[in-house]
Design an enzyme around this catalytic site. Structure first.
Site, mmCIF file in Angstrom:
data_model
loop_
_atom_site.group_PDB
_atom_site.id
_atom_site.type_symbol
_atom_site.label_atom_id
_atom_site.label_comp_id
_atom_site.label_asym_id
_atom_site.label_seq_id
_atom_site.Cartn_x
_atom_site.Cartn_y
_atom_site.Cartn_z
ATOM 1 C CG ASP A 79 -1.850 -1.227 1.195
ATOM 2 O OD1 ASP A 79 -2.199 -1.709 0.110
ATOM 3 O OD2 ASP A 79 -2.174 -1.725 2.298
ATOM 4 C CD GLU A 80 4.736 -0.403 -0.333
ATOM 5 O OE1 GLU A 80 3.862 -0.733 -1.159
ATOM 6 O OE2 GLU A 80 5.356 -1.220 0.361
ATOM 7 C CE LYS A 96 2.388 -2.488 -4.398
ATOM 8 N NZ LYS A 96 2.094 -2.136 -2.992
ATOM 9 N N GLY A 141 -4.597 -4.248 -3.862
ATOM 10 C CA GLY A 141 -5.576 -3.186 -4.116
ATOM 11 C C GLY A 141 -4.780 -1.964 -4.518
ATOM 12 C CG HIS A 142 -2.041 -2.070 -7.046
ATOM 13 N ND1 HIS A 142 -1.166 -2.650 -7.911
ATOM 14 C CD2 HIS A 142 -1.761 -2.588 -5.826
ATOM 15 C CE1 HIS A 142 -0.378 -3.494 -7.245
ATOM 16 N NE2 HIS A 142 -0.730 -3.480 -5.974
ATOM 17 N NE ARG A 173 5.331 -31.038 -8.095
ATOM 18 C CZ ARG A 173 6.264 -31.920 -7.747
ATOM 19 N NH1 ARG A 173 7.072 -32.397 -8.661
ATOM 20 N NH2 ARG A 173 6.379 -32.301 -6.501
ATOM 21 C CD GLN A 209 0.500 -9.036 -2.854
ATOM 22 O OE1 GLN A 209 1.107 -9.667 -3.705
ATOM 23 N NE2 GLN A 209 -0.739 -8.653 -3.031
ATOM 24 C CB THR A 241 1.627 -12.322 0.445
ATOM 25 O OG1 THR A 241 0.577 -12.887 -0.344
ATOM 26 C CG2 THR A 241 2.774 -11.867 -0.469
ATOM 27 C CB ALA A 299 -7.244 -0.454 -1.635
ATOM 28 N NE ARG A 318 -7.356 -6.822 6.611
ATOM 29 C CZ ARG A 318 -6.424 -7.758 6.509
ATOM 30 N NH1 ARG A 318 -6.185 -8.561 7.542
ATOM 31 N NH2 ARG A 318 -5.736 -7.916 5.398
HETATM 32 P P1 GDP Z 1 -0.806 0.299 -3.549
HETATM 33 O O1 GDP Z 1 -1.400 -0.977 -3.085
HETATM 34 O O2 GDP Z 1 0.677 0.339 -3.299
HETATM 35 O O3 GDP Z 1 -1.130 0.634 -4.957
HETATM 36 O O4 GDP Z 1 -1.429 1.439 -2.632
HETATM 37 P P2 GDP Z 1 -2.987 1.598 -2.230
HETATM 38 O O5 GDP Z 1 -3.747 2.074 -3.401
HETATM 39 O O6 GDP Z 1 -3.465 0.384 -1.539
HETATM 40 O O7 GDP Z 1 -2.877 2.699 -1.102
HETATM 41 C C1 GDP Z 1 -2.300 3.948 -1.347
HETATM 42 C C2 GDP Z 1 -3.327 5.045 -1.031
HETATM 43 O O8 GDP Z 1 -2.676 6.292 -1.002
HETATM 44 C C3 GDP Z 1 -4.407 5.168 -2.084
HETATM 45 O O9 GDP Z 1 -5.594 5.593 -1.455
HETATM 46 C C4 GDP Z 1 -3.874 6.269 -3.006
HETATM 47 O O10 GDP Z 1 -4.902 6.974 -3.676
HETATM 48 C C5 GDP Z 1 -3.173 7.158 -2.010
HETATM 49 N N1 GDP Z 1 -1.981 7.874 -2.513
HETATM 50 C C6 GDP Z 1 -1.022 7.448 -3.366
HETATM 51 N N2 GDP Z 1 -0.051 8.367 -3.491
HETATM 52 C C7 GDP Z 1 -0.404 9.408 -2.702
HETATM 53 C C8 GDP Z 1 0.218 10.661 -2.364
HETATM 54 O O11 GDP Z 1 1.306 11.012 -2.812
HETATM 55 N N3 GDP Z 1 -0.459 11.463 -1.471
HETATM 56 C C9 GDP Z 1 -1.670 11.102 -0.935
HETATM 57 N N4 GDP Z 1 -2.249 11.934 -0.067
HETATM 58 N N5 GDP Z 1 -2.256 9.939 -1.227
HETATM 59 C C10 GDP Z 1 -1.633 9.089 -2.087
HETATM 60 P P1 IMO Z 2 -0.921 -4.209 -2.301
HETATM 61 O O1 IMO Z 2 -0.486 -4.762 -3.631
HETATM 62 C C1 IMO Z 2 -0.905 -4.706 2.023
HETATM 63 C C2 IMO Z 2 -1.009 -8.819 3.565
HETATM 64 C C3 IMO Z 2 -2.268 -9.260 4.294
HETATM 65 C C4 IMO Z 2 -1.666 -10.251 5.273
HETATM 66 C C5 IMO Z 2 -0.569 -10.913 4.443
HETATM 67 C C6 IMO Z 2 -0.996 -12.233 3.804
HETATM 68 O O2 IMO Z 2 -2.219 -3.490 -2.339
HETATM 69 O O3 IMO Z 2 0.176 -3.448 -1.656
HETATM 70 P P2 IMO Z 2 -2.588 -12.861 1.786
HETATM 71 O O4 IMO Z 2 -4.043 -12.609 1.571
HETATM 72 O O5 IMO Z 2 -1.703 -12.312 0.726
HETATM 73 O O6 IMO Z 2 -2.287 -14.324 2.057
HETATM 74 O O7 IMO Z 2 -2.239 -12.090 3.153
HETATM 75 O O8 IMO Z 2 -0.225 -10.001 3.417
HETATM 76 N N1 IMO Z 2 -1.240 -8.267 2.208
HETATM 77 C C7 IMO Z 2 -1.153 -6.977 1.888
HETATM 78 N N2 IMO Z 2 -0.945 -5.896 2.658
HETATM 79 N N3 IMO Z 2 -1.034 -4.564 0.699
HETATM 80 C C8 IMO Z 2 -1.221 -5.635 -0.104
HETATM 81 O O9 IMO Z 2 -1.222 -5.546 -1.450
HETATM 82 C C9 IMO Z 2 -1.338 -6.913 0.485
HETATM 83 N N4 IMO Z 2 -1.546 -8.157 0.016
HETATM 84 C C10 IMO Z 2 -1.474 -8.976 1.067
HETATM 85 O O10 IMO Z 2 -2.881 -8.174 4.948
HETATM 86 O O11 IMO Z 2 -1.027 -9.573 6.317
HETATM 87 MG MG MG Z 3 -2.924 -1.648 -1.814
#
Ligand code: GDP
Ligand code: IMO
Ligand code: MG
Length: 430
Positions: free
Chosen positions: A16-17, A19, A43-44, A146, A227, A242, A302, A306
Site C-alpha cells: 500500500d505504498e 504503487k 488493491g492498487h 503441482r 504487495q 504473502t 483498498a 481494514r
Molecule cells: P498500492 O497498493 O501500493 O497501490 O497502494 P494503495 O492504493 O493500496 O494505497 C495507497 C493510497 O494512497 C491510495 O488511497 C492512493 O490513492 C493514495 N496515494 C497514493 N499516493 C499518494 C500521495 O502522494 N499522497 C496522498 N495523499 N495519497 C496518495
Molecule cells: P498491495 O499490492 C498490504 C497482507 C495481508 C496479510 C498478508 C498475507 O495493495 O500493496 P494474503 O491474503 O496475501 O495471504 O495475506 O499479506 N497483504 C497486503 N498488505 N497490501 C497488499 O497488497 C497486500 N496483500 C497482502 O494483509 O497480512
Molecule cells: Mg494496496
C-alpha cells in the site's frame, strides 16, 4: 521521455505504498504494463480528476487507450474478480487498453477461499496471519504441489472435468475431515469454471512471446509488483508474509522476462510506515500519532477496508528493501500527509537487547524484539499538494527527502504530494 527501457516497480515496505498511483503517473511513457505475482489480495488505487479506481487483478495501466496490459504466469487469478474488473471498466467506458492473460497463470478456485479462511481460524488468535481471505496462500500451495489449475485448463472441458474430479477428491477430504467444512460437488465447481473459461477466452494469449516481441521492438515495459518486499515469501517477515515472491526477482519468474533485460528497479516508499494484518512492525504507533497518520493518510485497506497499522518511517526496513532489490531509484509517496506535523520522527536503527543495529531481520521473532531508535526532524506547515517542482517544496520538506536519500542510498526521483495523478513531482524520473 526515456524509451527502450524495462522497469520493475516494487513496494519497499509492507504494501500500500501507492504503487498503483506511481504506475498510473508513468502511463503515457509506458507501452506494456505487466502484473507478475500476487492476485486479488492487491488493491492498487488510481485517482484521475477525482475519480477513483481500485485495481485488484488488472494492471494499473488499463486506463490508457491502446496500451498493452498483461497478467503474467506468476499471478493467481480469481476469475469472477477478473471479469468484474473488466465489466466495471467497460461500464465506465474505460476498457481501452488491450488485455492479455497468460494461460499459465493459476486459478484461485472457490475451495481456495474456503481453505484460506478455515486455515486462519485453525491458526487461531496469536498465530493467524491476517490474510485478505482471497485464497492466495492455498492457491500458491497447489501451484507448487503441482495440483493447481491454470487458466489454460479452463478452456478445455474434458481436461477440466478430469483434473477437477481428482482435485476435489483430495480437497473434499481436507475440507470435511480437517476443517469441518462442506464438500464441493463436481458440477458446482465445474459449471461456473467452464463459464469463466468461455468469458476469459478472448483475453488468453501467449504472454511470454508478446513480451519478447515488445523487448525486440524497443518498447517501454513496466512490471507492476504487488504487495511488497517485507511481505515476500523468502525475504519478508515470515510467516507474516504473502505467498509469492514480491521482490524484483519475482518479476522475472512471474513473466518470463529475461533477467539480463531489466534497466531500472523502482522502489516505492511511503513517507511513513503502514502495515495491514499481523506480524512485527517496529515503528507502529498505537496511540494518537498512529491514529493521526491513519486519518490524514486515509489508511484503510483498498481490498478489505481494514484500518492499516501506522507509524513513523522505518529507514532500517527501507534500506533493507532498497539493497535487496538493487533499487537505483525511489518513488516517494504521500509526503503531503506529513504536512502540519511539528516534528517528524525517522527510525534509523533498532535497539535489540540493548545493542544498536542498523540491520533488518526477516526473522519475525527477532524483529518483534527490535525497538526503534529515532532521529527527530523538523516538520513544515505549508500546503504542498500543488507543488510541481522539488524547489517549490518548503525547505524542511526538501530536507526530509534528502535525509531519506542519504539513509536509503538511492535518489528520490518521484514525489507524491496528493492522491491524484497530477499531484506528482518529477525529478527526471520519466
Ligand atoms: P498500492 O497498493 O501500493 O497501490 O497502494 P494503495 O492504493 O493500496 O494505497 C495507497 C493510497 O494512497 C491510495 O488511497 C492512493 O490513492 C493514495 N496515494 C497514493 N499516493 C499518494 C500521495 O502522494 N499522497 C496522498 N495523499 N495519497 C496518495
Ligand atoms: P498491495 O499490492 C498490504 C497482507 C495481508 C496479510 C498478508 C498475507 O495493495 O500493496 P494474503 O491474503 O496475501 O495471504 O495475506 O499479506 N497483504 C497486503 N498488505 N497490501 C497488499 O497488497 C497486500 N496483500 C497482502 O494483509 O497480512
Ligand atoms: Mg494496496
Amino acid at each position: 521521455m526515456l524509451k527502450n527501457r524495462v522497469d520493475v516497480l516494487i513496494g519497499a515496505q509492507w504494501g500500500d505504498e501507492g504503487k498503483g498511483k506511481v504506475v498510473d503517473t508513468m502511463g503515457t511513457g509506458v507501452d506494456v504494463f505487466v502484473r507478475c505475482q500476487g492476485g486479488a489480495n492487491a488493491g492498487h488505487t488510481v485517482i484521475v480528476n477525482g475519480e477513483k479506481i481500485v485495481f485488484h487483478l488488472l494492471p494499473s495501466g488499463m486506463l490508457y487507450p491502446g496500451k498493452l496490459c498483461m497478467i503474467g504466469n506468476g499471478v493467481v487469478i480469481e476469475p469472477e474478480q477478473f471479469l468484474k474488473e473488466i465489466e466495471d471498466l467497460r461500464e465506465r467506458g474505460q476498457d481501452r487498453a488491450r488485455l492479455v492473460v497468460s494461460p499459465a497463470a493459476h486459478v484461485v478456485m472457490p475451495y481456495h477461499k474456503i481453505l484460506d479462511k478455515a486455515q486462519e481460524a485453525f491458526r487461531g488468535k496469536g498465530h493467524m496471519i491476517g490474510t485478505t481471505g482471497r485464497g492466495i496462500g492455498p492457491c500458491y500451495v497447489d501451484k507448487y504441489a503441482r495440483s493447481g489449475l491454470r487458466v489454460e485448463d479452463l478452456l478445455n472441458e474434458d481436461r477440466l472435468r478430469e483434473k477437477l474430479t481428482r482435485i476435489l477428491e483430495e480437497k473434499n477430504r481436507i475440507l470435511t475431515k480437517l476443517y469441518n467444512e462442506k464438500p464441493f460437488a463436481l458440477d458446482e465447481v465445474l459449471d461456473p469454471a467452464l463459464e469463466w473459461g468461455k468469458a476469459m477466452t478472448p483475453y488468453v494469449g501467449d504472454a511470454v512471446e508478446l513480451l519478447q516481441e515488445a523487448l525486440e521492438s524497443d518498447k517501454h515495459v513496466l512490471l507492476e509488483g504487488a504487495q511488497a518486499t517485507l511481505l515476500d515469501i523468502d525475504h519478508g517477515t515470515y510467516p507474516y508474509v504473502t505467498s509469492s515472491s514480491t521482490c524484483a526477482a519475482g518479476g522475472f519468474t512471474g513473466t518470463g522476462l529475461p533477467v539480463s533485460r531489466v534497466d531500472r528497479v523502482i522502489a516505492v516508499v511511503k513517507a511513513y510506515t503502514t502495515r495491514v494484518g499481523e506480524g512485527p512492525m517496529p515503528t507502529e504507533e498505537k496511540g494518537d500519532i498512529g491514529e493521526s497518520l491513519r486519518t490524514r493518510g486515509g489508511e484503510f485497506g483498498a481490498t478489505t477496508g481494514r484500518p492499516r497499522r501506522c507509524g513513523w518511517l522505518d529507514m532500517v526496513a527501507v534500506r533493507y528493501s532498497v539493497r535487496l532489490n538493487g533499487s537505483g531509484v525511489i518513488a516517494l509517496t504521500k509526503l503531503d500527509v506529513l504536512t502540519g506535523l511539528n516534528e517528524i520522527k525517522v527510525c534509523t536503527a533498532y535497539d535489540l537487547n540493548g545493542k544498536e543495529t542498523t540491520r533488518f531481520s526477516s526473522d519475525s521473532y527477532v524483529l518483534e524484539e527490535c525497538r526503534p531508535v529515532y532521529e527527530t526532524l523538523p516538520g513544515w506547515s505549508e500546503d504542498i499538494s500543488h507543488c510541481t517542482t522539488f524547489e517549490s517544496l518548503p525547505e524542511k520538506a526538501q530536507d526530509y527527502v534528502r535525509y531519506i536519500e542519504k539513509h536509503a542510498g538511492a535518489p528520490v526521483k518521484l514525489i507524491g504530494v496528493g492522491a491524484d495523478r497530477n499531484q506528482t513531482i518529477n525529478r527526471e524520473f520519466y
